[in-house]
Design an enzyme around this catalytic site. Structure first.
Site, PDB file in Angstrom:
ATOM      1  N   TYR A 140       0.755  -1.369  -0.089  1.00 26.55           N
ATOM      2  CA  TYR A 140       0.125  -0.084   0.121  1.00 26.55           C
ATOM      3  C   TYR A 140       0.784   1.330   0.060  1.00 26.55           C
ATOM      4  CZ  TYR A 140       0.878   0.968   5.013  1.00 26.55           C
ATOM      5  OH  TYR A 140       1.501   1.240   6.173  1.00 26.55           O
ATOM      6  N   ARG A 161       8.339   3.997  -4.614  1.00 28.63           N
ATOM      7  CA  ARG A 161       8.333   3.166  -3.425  1.00 28.63           C
ATOM      8  C   ARG A 161       7.348   1.972  -3.896  1.00 28.63           C
ATOM      9  NH1 ARG A 161       7.746   5.344   2.356  1.00 28.63           N
ATOM     10  NH2 ARG A 161       5.391   5.477   1.683  1.00 28.63           N
ATOM     11  N   ARG A 195      -7.766 -20.506  -1.678  1.00 26.33           N
ATOM     12  CA  ARG A 195      -6.775 -20.283  -0.716  1.00 26.33           C
ATOM     13  C   ARG A 195      -5.626 -21.188  -0.747  1.00 26.33           C
ATOM     14  NH1 ARG A 195      -5.064 -21.524   4.604  1.00 26.33           N
ATOM     15  NH2 ARG A 195      -4.263 -19.759   5.678  1.00 26.33           N
ATOM     16  N   HIS A 216      -1.231 -21.256  -0.006  1.00 26.76           N
ATOM     17  CA  HIS A 216      -0.109 -20.179   0.449  1.00 26.76           C
ATOM     18  C   HIS A 216       0.668 -19.752  -0.823  1.00 26.76           C
ATOM     19  CE1 HIS A 216      -1.187 -21.698   4.328  1.00 26.76           C
ATOM     20  NE2 HIS A 216      -0.399 -20.782   4.812  1.00 26.76           N
ATOM     21  N   LYS A 273       6.565  -1.909   1.888  1.00 24.13           N
ATOM     22  CA  LYS A 273       5.246  -1.397   2.455  1.00 24.13           C
ATOM     23  C   LYS A 273       4.321  -2.221   2.409  1.00 24.13           C
ATOM     24  CE  LYS A 273       3.247   3.100   3.073  1.00 24.13           C
ATOM     25  NZ  LYS A 273       3.344   3.115   4.735  1.00 24.13           N
ATOM     26  N   GLU A 283      12.216   2.248  14.263  1.00 21.84           N
ATOM     27  CA  GLU A 283      11.166   3.408  13.444  1.00 21.84           C
ATOM     28  C   GLU A 283       9.904   3.078  14.646  1.00 21.84           C
ATOM     29  OE1 GLU A 283       9.700   2.518   9.477  1.00 21.84           O
ATOM     30  OE2 GLU A 283       9.909   0.515  10.108  1.00 21.84           O
ATOM     31  N   LEU A 307      11.122   1.191   7.031  1.00 22.07           N
ATOM     32  CA  LEU A 307      10.500   1.850   5.829  1.00 22.07           C
ATOM     33  C   LEU A 307      11.042   3.233   5.656  1.00 22.07           C
ATOM     34  CD1 LEU A 307       7.961   1.215   3.815  1.00 22.07           C
ATOM     35  CD2 LEU A 307       6.958   3.252   4.955  1.00 22.07           C
TER      36      LEU A 307
HETATM   37  N1  PDD Z   1       3.038   5.101   7.352  1.00 25.53           N
HETATM   38  N2  PDD Z   1       7.383   3.733   8.948  1.00 25.53           N
HETATM   39  C1  PDD Z   1       6.577   3.079   8.872  1.00 25.53           C
HETATM   40  C2  PDD Z   1       6.378   1.619   9.517  1.00 25.53           C
HETATM   41  C3  PDD Z   1       5.233   3.746   8.311  1.00 25.53           C
HETATM   42  O1  PDD Z   1       4.145   2.927   8.225  1.00 25.53           O
HETATM   43  C4  PDD Z   1       5.386   4.889   7.601  1.00 25.53           C
HETATM   44  C5  PDD Z   1       4.114   5.249   6.966  1.00 25.53           C
HETATM   45  C6  PDD Z   1       6.613   5.593   7.956  1.00 25.53           C
HETATM   46  C7  PDD Z   1       6.610   6.912   7.248  1.00 25.53           C
HETATM   47  O2  PDD Z   1       6.662   6.783   5.911  1.00 25.53           O
HETATM   48  P1  PDD Z   1       6.138   8.278   4.853  1.00 25.53           P
HETATM   49  O3  PDD Z   1       6.928   9.438   5.387  1.00 25.53           O
HETATM   50  O4  PDD Z   1       6.663   7.615   3.512  1.00 25.53           O
HETATM   51  O5  PDD Z   1       4.509   8.399   5.450  1.00 25.53           O
HETATM   52  C8  PDD Z   1       7.760   4.890   8.439  1.00 25.53           C
HETATM   53  C9  PDD Z   1       1.571   5.611   6.747  1.00 25.53           C
HETATM   54  C10 PDD Z   1       1.462   7.015   6.715  1.00 25.53           C
HETATM   55  C11 PDD Z   1       0.401   4.625   7.158  1.00 25.53           C
HETATM   56  O6  PDD Z   1       0.693   3.462   7.360  1.00 25.53           O
HETATM   57  O7  PDD Z   1      -0.556   5.310   7.373  1.00 25.53           O
END
Ligand code: PDD
Length: 289
Positions: free
Chosen positions: A33, A52, A100, A102, A147, A181, A206
């Protein structure tokens, strides 16, 4: 106003938007996403978000469902139909619908869902006073650079933060005590020497698009030095300033970590300056700077 979602080629009323029960996103979290900010109707940092997204898809060997021009068109249409001036657009792509099993299905088509919504301006108190974070063990997998929609550890962590009255939970690598993070944000500190420190974009985090924008901003500002390296919770507690970044939080000052006061307990000048610079960057993206 009635909201509209895009689901596999169709614009449908949001309340009725649905994917099949055997969508692999639903059954296996087999999808990726993006969340992109919309400012005055314009997408912020669209290009790096699409780069990305394409990378996440290719790392998981999910076929891109459409070319970039089509994707850009649909995103604009979703923003337009939902009359979003300031808000976010959400894109999700999964390996599709299949019985379904895997292993990857043969011939499944990538599912695409997009939604957009308005967001409220940030709470002024959050920016004026800063926020609290707690720290929790990082229990995620070894490819946090993708992501993926598999966000269960992140959801558990955010809930823990909420129950502790904190804005975010910083995840900590149990092997060396370094902060990876937040659950949906990247983590930063400003050291007593005035260096801005954030973890290198390896597989443990991320690579936030806000993070990337800020790296550029710092490089262009005289007198600021960026160091991309891990930092421990102890170092963060003793830092002069701390902050977090994301598409939805922009640059948000942190004033407490696990109950320890950071700096003098107020948002610091470096954080404030970077927030202003990032907001200017957003305005520029919207063509209104
Ligand atoms: N989240 N780290 C993680 C685990 C994240 O899910 C996100 C973003 C970030 C920051 O990434 P960016 O600057 O590209 O938004 C770092 C989004 C906003 C969400 O899941 O809603």
């Amino acid at each position: 106003m009635s909201r509209v979602a895009y689901v596999n080629g169709q614009y449908v009323p949001h309340a009725e938007a649905a994917v099949h029960v055997e969508d692999r996103g639903y059954q296996f979290a087999d999808g990726v996403y993006e969340v992109i900010a919309v400012t005055r109707g314009a997408l912020v940092d669209e290009e790096p978000h699409l780069v990305r997204l394409e990378r996440s898809l290719s790392e998981l060997r999910i076929a891109a469902p459409m070319g970039r021009p089509a994707l850009r068109h649909v995103m604009r249409e979703v923003i337009r139909r939902n009359r979003v001036a300031d808000g976010i657009i959400y894109l999700q792509m999964t390996r599709g619908v299949a019985p379904r099993d895997h292993a990857f299905p043969a011939g499944a088509e990538t599912s695409v869902v997009m939604t957009a919504r308005r967001t409220r301006p940030p709470n002024p108190a959050v920016i004026r006073d800063g926020v609290k974070v707690i720290t929790i063990p990082d229990i995620r997998w070894e490819r946090c650079d993708i992501k993926s929609v598999a966000l269960l550890p992140n959801c558990l962590g955010k809930q823990q933060a909420r129950e502790a009255g904190a804005y975010e939970a910083w995840q900590v690598d149990a092997r060396d005590g370094t902060v990876t993070e937040g659950t949906s944000t990247n983590a930063w500190i400003v050291t007593r020497d005035g260096e801005v420190v954030t973890r290198r974009a390896d597989h443990a985090i991320l690579n936030g698009i806000t993070r990337i924008a800020l790296v550029d901003i710092i490089a262009g500002q005289q007198g600021l030095k960026l160091v991309e390296r891990p930092f421990t919770v102890e170092e963060a507690k003793n830092a002069r300033e701390a902050f977090l970044t994301s598409t939805t939080s922009f640059v948000t000052p942190i004033v407490r970590i696990d109950g320890a006061t950071v700096g003098d307990g107020k948002p610091g000048p470096v954080t404030k300056g970077l927030r202003e610079a990032y907001l200017a960057h957003m305005a520029e993206e919207a063509g209104t700077a």
